[in-house]
Motif scaffolding. Structure first.
Motif, PDB file in Angstrom:
ATOM      1  N   ASP A  40     -29.798  10.460  -8.029  1.00  9.06           N
ATOM      2  CA  ASP A  40     -29.198   9.545  -9.011  1.00  9.06           C
ATOM      3  C   ASP A  40     -28.912   8.182  -8.399  1.00  9.06           C
ATOM      4  O   ASP A  40     -29.203   7.143  -9.001  1.00  9.06           O
ATOM      5  CB  ASP A  40     -27.906  10.145  -9.583  1.00  9.06           C
ATOM      6  CG  ASP A  40     -28.178  11.290 -10.531  1.00  9.06           C
ATOM      7  OD1 ASP A  40     -29.353  11.475 -10.905  1.00  9.06           O
ATOM      8  OD2 ASP A  40     -27.224  12.003 -10.895  1.00  9.06           O
ATOM      9  N   GLN A  45     -32.144   6.307  -7.564  1.00 10.40           N
ATOM     10  CA  GLN A  45     -32.734   5.733  -8.778  1.00 10.40           C
ATOM     11  C   GLN A  45     -31.942   4.521  -9.246  1.00 10.40           C
ATOM     12  O   GLN A  45     -32.510   3.534  -9.734  1.00 10.40           O
ATOM     13  CB  GLN A  45     -32.803   6.780  -9.889  1.00 10.40           C
ATOM     14  CG  GLN A  45     -33.695   6.378 -11.057  1.00 10.40           C
ATOM     15  CD  GLN A  45     -35.114   6.041 -10.638  1.00 10.40           C
ATOM     16  OE1 GLN A  45     -35.748   6.774  -9.879  1.00 10.40           O
ATOM     17  NE2 GLN A  45     -35.621   4.909 -11.108  1.00 10.40           N
ATOM     18  N   LEU A  84     -22.796   3.508 -10.307  1.00  8.53           N
ATOM     19  CA  LEU A  84     -22.692   4.804  -9.619  1.00  8.53           C
ATOM     20  C   LEU A  84     -22.094   4.663  -8.216  1.00  8.53           C
ATOM     21  O   LEU A  84     -21.671   5.654  -7.623  1.00  8.53           O
ATOM     22  CB  LEU A  84     -24.067   5.461  -9.505  1.00  8.53           C
ATOM     23  CG  LEU A  84     -24.659   6.076 -10.778  1.00  8.53           C
ATOM     24  CD1 LEU A  84     -26.017   6.695 -10.471  1.00  8.53           C
ATOM     25  CD2 LEU A  84     -23.735   7.134 -11.346  1.00  8.53           C
TER      26      LEU A  84
END
Length: 322
Positions: free
Chosen positions: A191, A194, A300
C-alpha cells in the motif's frame, strides 16, 4: 524551510550523486567525459535525484544505493534531453548552447545511447529485479512519449487524454520511477509503495504541465528557452488544448497552428487568445488538481519533517518562475 533550504540540506548528498554521475560518463572514448562535464556543469535542478532521496528518507532507507540510483535516474533524464535536443534542433539547454550544437547530432545521439546503456548496466549491479523493472519501464515510456508527441505534432485534434499519455512518458514516468525505487529500497508494504508511486506519477504530470504553461508566460532568462518555443516546434500542450476547447475563433487558431512557417505574429495572436479565454489560469487549475492528488497520496505516511519537505518541493513546482 524554503526550496533553497531543502537543496542546502541535501547538498552534500547531491554532490555524491554528481560524483556518481561523473563516473557514469567515464569512458576510454575521451569525448564522452568531456561532453559529460559540460552537461553536468550546465546545472539543472536535480529534481529527480532529490525526489529519490526525499522519498527514501520518508520511506526510511538511508543506504548508499539511493545515491547510486539517484545518479542512474539523472543519467537517464540526461540521455532523454540529449535525444530531445537533436529531435527539436534545440539551440539552448538550461540557458547554454545545446551539446548537439557544439559536438554535432551524431555524437550526441550516440552519447545518449551510451548513457541509457551505462545507467541500466549500473542498475543491474544493484541486484533488484523490481528496481530494474521500474527503470526499464520509465526508459521505454520516455521514448514512447517522444514518439507520440512527434505523431501529434501540429495536430489540432489532439485530446487531453493524448496529452496525458505524452507527458506521462516524457516526464512523469521517470519521476514515478524515482519515488518507487525509494520505496523498493525501503521494502515498504504494498500500500505504501503504491502510494509513493502514485505521488511520483501525479507530481510528474503536474511538473510537465507547469513547464508547458511557462512556455507561454516565462521570460527566456528564467526558462532558458524562447517564449512559445514548444508551439513553434509543433507541440500542442495543455494551454493550447484548453484554447481549442474554448475559443469561438477555433478555425482561425487551427489555421495558425497548421502554418508551414510559424511566425512571431502568429505567436502573438495565439498569446492574445490565450489571455482572452483565460487558458493559462484554467491550465494552472488542472495542474493544481494533480498536485493535490499527489499530496493526498502521501496520507498513508505519518506526519514527519520529510513529508513536510516533500510538500514544500511540491509547492515550489507549482510556484516556480511565476
Amino acid at each position: 524551510m524554503n526550496f533553497s533550504e531543502v537543496f542546502r540540506e541535501y547538498e552534500d548528498e547531491l554532490k555524491e550523486v554528481e560524483k556518481e554521475l561523473y563516473n557514469i560518463f567515464q569512458s576510454e572514448a575521451a569525448l564522452i567525459p568531456t561532453i559529460g562535464s559540460y552537461i553536468i556543469n550546465s546545472g539543472g535542478k536535480r529534481l529527480r535525484p532529490l525526489f529519490l532521496l526525499l522519498s527514501s528518507d520518508l520511506a526510511g532507507y538511508r543506504g548508499y544505493k539511493r545515491v547510486i540510483l539517484a545518479a542512474v535516474v539523472e543519467a537517464l533524464h540526461t540521455a532523454s534531453l540529449l535525444h530531445d535536443d537533436v529531435v527539436d534542433e534545440a539551440e539552448l539547454r538550461r540557458g547554454k548552447k545545446a551539446a548537439n550544437k557544439i559536438w554535432g547530432n551524431n555524437i550526441v545521439v550516440l552519447l545518449g545511447d551510451y548513457l541509457y546503456a551505462k545507467a541500466l548496466h549500473i542498475s543491474v549491479a544493484q541486484e533488484s529485479l523490481p528496481i530494474m523493472e521500474a527503470l526499464s519501464k520509465a526508459t521505454s515510456q520516455m521514448a514512447e512519449g517522444e514518439i507520440l508527441q512527434l505523431m501529434k505534432a501540429g495536430d489540432p485534434t489532439i485530446t487531453f487524454e493524448d496529452y496525458i499519455k505524452i507527458i506521462t512518458g516524457k516526464t512523469a514516468g521517470l519521476i514515478t520511477a524515482a519515488c518507487r525505487i525509494a520505496g523498493l529500497l525501503a521494502e515498504l508494504s504494498y500500500d505504501r509503495l503504491q502510494a509513493l508511486t502514485d505521488f511520483g506519477h501525479n507530481i510528474g504530470i503536474a511538473f510537465q504541465m507547469i513547464d508547458d504553461i511557462l512556455d507561454y508566460v516565462a521570460e527566456e532568462s528564467e526558462l532558458g528557452k524562447k517564449l512559445g518555443k514548444d508551439l513553434m516546434e509543433g507541440k500542442i500542450t495543455l494551454p493550447l488544448i484548453e484554447l481549442l476547447k474554448k475559443a469561438k475563433e477555433r478555425e482561425e487558431i487551427i489555421e495558425l497552428i497548421k502554418q508551414e512557417f510559424f511566425t512571431e505574429e502568429s505567436l502573438s495572436k495565439i498569446l492574445n487568445y490565450l489571455q482572452k479565454y483565460n487558458c493559462i489560469e484554467s491550465s494552472m487549475k488542472i495542474a493544481r488538481e494533480y498536485i493535490e492528488t499527489a499530496k493526498g497520496s502521501l496520507s498513508l505516511f505519518p506526519p514527519s519533517p520529510y513529508k513536510d519537505t516533500m510538500f514544500r518541493i511540491v509547492d515550489y513546482i507549482l510556484e516556480r518562475n511565476r
